[in-house]
Design an enzyme around this catalytic site. Structure first.
Site, PDB file in Angstrom:
ATOM      1  N   GLY A 187     -20.837 -14.718  27.171  1.00  0.00           N
ATOM      2  CA  GLY A 187     -19.939 -15.142  26.615  1.00  0.00           C
ATOM      3  C   GLY A 187     -18.630 -14.199  26.434  1.00  0.00           C
ATOM      4  O   GLY A 187     -18.430 -13.424  27.762  1.00  0.00           O
ATOM      5  N   SER A 188     -18.053 -13.601  25.560  1.00  0.00           N
ATOM      6  CA  SER A 188     -16.778 -12.772  25.537  1.00  0.00           C
ATOM      7  C   SER A 188     -17.206 -11.544  25.271  1.00  0.00           C
ATOM      8  O   SER A 188     -18.280 -11.175  24.502  1.00  0.00           O
ATOM      9  CB  SER A 188     -15.799 -13.168  24.491  1.00  0.00           C
ATOM     10  OG  SER A 188     -16.179 -13.092  23.277  1.00  0.00           O
ATOM     11  N   VAL A 191     -17.748 -10.538  21.254  1.00  0.00           N
ATOM     12  CA  VAL A 191     -19.221 -11.149  21.010  1.00  0.00           C
ATOM     13  C   VAL A 191     -20.295 -10.382  21.563  1.00  0.00           C
ATOM     14  O   VAL A 191     -21.414  -9.976  20.935  1.00  0.00           O
ATOM     15  CB  VAL A 191     -19.221 -12.547  21.212  1.00  0.00           C
ATOM     16  CG1 VAL A 191     -20.710 -13.080  20.479  1.00  0.00           C
ATOM     17  CG2 VAL A 191     -18.116 -13.434  20.319  1.00  0.00           C
ATOM     18  N   GLU A 209     -23.430 -11.247  29.930  1.00  0.00           N
ATOM     19  CA  GLU A 209     -22.667 -11.788  31.183  1.00  0.00           C
ATOM     20  C   GLU A 209     -21.374 -12.148  30.398  1.00  0.00           C
ATOM     21  O   GLU A 209     -21.186 -12.974  29.637  1.00  0.00           O
ATOM     22  CB  GLU A 209     -23.237 -12.929  31.692  1.00  0.00           C
ATOM     23  CG  GLU A 209     -24.420 -12.783  32.553  1.00  0.00           C
ATOM     24  CD  GLU A 209     -24.242 -11.927  33.846  1.00  0.00           C
ATOM     25  OE1 GLU A 209     -23.062 -11.815  34.195  1.00  0.00           O
ATOM     26  OE2 GLU A 209     -25.095 -11.230  34.205  1.00  0.00           O
ATOM     27  N   CYS A 243     -15.537 -18.261  33.898  1.00  0.00           N
ATOM     28  CA  CYS A 243     -15.288 -16.747  33.802  1.00  0.00           C
ATOM     29  C   CYS A 243     -15.156 -16.037  34.979  1.00  0.00           C
ATOM     30  O   CYS A 243     -14.479 -15.065  34.917  1.00  0.00           O
ATOM     31  CB  CYS A 243     -16.716 -16.144  33.339  1.00  0.00           C
ATOM     32  SG  CYS A 243     -18.371 -16.451  34.098  1.00  0.00           S
TER      33      CYS A 243
END
Length: 468
Positions: A187-188, A191, A209, A243
């Site tokens: 995710g980001s 987070v 990741e 991503c």
């Protein structure tokens, strides 16, 4: 805690040793293969409903690449699981020294929405292969895919050892209060920090990741048409919601002028004169994401595309020219079908530009001169690197995939996923005899004992000799 009972149930199953035999792991992995085969159409339909994902892209990323990971794992699992014997010193020559690949225990996989099957299934393959019990938390944003996973995956896997949790932000926060033995999150970065903070309370190791602004340097010596196709494919695949997509291009002013018509031609070749009508171009996931990406169109000048439709959550494949480092499009990861071009004087300035920013998940470099590509590789740092193409490095199970610094922590794919979910346990098995040798290390200490101990334990540098 609403999830304490579930985690306890899985931990009891893991402590029973049920997941450790290779035959059990193979059976569960083969069940994942049946899930992909038998639910192929449902997966394509769910990802199409959730984000307008073209079936070609969905099959390639959500099914084919997952099956590749699965088959590589099944082909090599018996070898990966074997103890790895290591070098020994003189004292331990008759003993057994090895690395045992132990499962961590009960692990948590939290997946994002942009590749909602691939990004939970690939880590799940490695977690099962390593002998763990797993809690899977698919993204709540992709409702149809989440429902498919929750209802169907549990029909294929052993429910004593594997569970799917459907949860929003509040429920996930409660889930993270439980002690897991490993957490894998995609995710980001924002987070990711929350996940790492929750894991730290239990000293739980993590793989994060994350994303980032992946630079793409295009030198003055290159095949412009080929560059345009490969960059446009990487940027607009999955409507830019990848991503590792090239986030912006760095090139000279002269190359920008050459790239524009080539990019326009590539976009027309891929999606026709009106990409909105193309079955091969997806949509933005969610109204909030749409409004965020649309706001970035004020950066530089729109040279190609720029059309939007909020009702459809459609943003045309767009190229922004003459973008300044201070523009909004350069302040955050775009994660949409917008490609800014930032003008630099030369390769050195491009490298300085890259190194002045957080380390990205990928760096791309295009040039007919391999020395230029190698210079960018050697003088930058990133999770991964691809020369003269985009995205393709992620298709190789033989390469580790992961970030560095702001773009992530840890790696996976192929054997790297198995290793990520395995505790590499250093083991020495000695025999009860030969106590005379052991006496060298016991008190009372003497200089003679120290000399003999040094002779038997010391590791010498190769190529060095002792002067007598």
């Amino acid at each position: 805690n609403p999830y304490a009972g579930l985690v306890s149930h899985l931990r009891a199953a893991w402590l029973s040793g049920k997941t450790r035999p290779m035959e059990y792991r193979v059976a569960q992995l083969e069940a994942l293969g049946r899930f992909l085969d038998e639910k192929k159409q449902e997966i394509l339909e769910a990802t199409s409903s959730d984000m307008g994902k073209p079936s070609f892209e969905a099959y390639f990323t959500e099914i084919l690449l997952c099956k590749n990971e699965l088959n590589v794992t099944l082909n090599n699992l018996s070898h990966w699981m074997k103890d790895e014997h290591v070098d020994k010193n003189l004292v331990t020559q008759l003993d057994s020294a090895f690395i045992r690949k132990d499962p961590y225990g009960v692990v948590l996989i939290i997946a994002p929405w942009n590749y909602p099957i691939h990004l939970f299934l690939v880590p799940l393959i490695g977690a099962i292969a390593a002998g763990n019990c797993v809690v899977i938390k698919p993204s709540e944003t992709t409702k149809n895919t989440e429902r498919l996973v929750a209802e169907m995956l549990t029909c294929y896997l052993d429910n004593d050892c594997f569970a799917v949790v459907t949860a929003g932000v509040q429920e996930t926060t409660r889930l993270l209060e439980n002690k897991f033995d490993y957490i894998f999150f995609t995710g980001s970065p924002s987070v990711g920090r929350i996940i790492m903070t929750a894991a730290a309370k239990h000293l739980t190791p993590v793989t994060l990741e994350l994303g980032g602004k992946n630079p793409c340097y295009v030198s003055d010596t290159c095949d412009v048409q080929n560059v345009a196709r490969r960059v446009a494919w990487g940027r607009f695949f999955n409507a830019g919601q990848t991503c590792i997509a090239p986030d912006y291009v760095l090139c000279s002013l002269e190359m920008q002028e050459k790239l524009m018509p080539a990019l326009r031609e590539a976009i027309t070749e891929f999606f026709g004169s009106n990409p909105r009508e193309s079955p091969d171009f997806g949509r933005i996931m969610g109204d909030k994401q749409f409004r965020r990406i649309r706001a970035l169109l004020c950066s530089g000048r729109v040279a190609i595309g720029g059309q939007t439709d909020e009702k459809e959550r459609y943003i045309a494949p767009t190229v922004l020219a003459d973008v300044l480092p201070s523009d909004p499009a350069m302040q955050e990861e775009i994660f949409g079908p917008i490609l800014p071009i930032v003008v630099v004087a030369n390769m050195d300035e491009a490298i300085d530009f890259i190194n002045a920013r957080p380390r990205p998940l990928a760096v791309y470099a295009f040039s007919c001169d391999s020395k230029v590509v190698n210079q960018v590789l050697e003088r930058t740092s990133s999770g991964g690197f691809c020369g003269n193409d985009t995205l393709m490095h992620v298709t190789l199970t033989s390469l580790p995939f992961g970030g560095v610094g702001n773009s992530g922590l840890g790696k996976y794919h192929g054997k790297f996923t198995f290793d990520t979910f395995s505790h590499h346990r250093g083991c020495l098995h000695r025999y009860m005899g030969r106590e005379t040798i052991n006496a060298l290390r016991y008190p009372p200490y003497t200089q003679q004992k120290l000399g003999l101990l040094t002779a038997t334990f010391e590791i010498k540098r190769k190529g060095m000799c002792t002067l007598l």
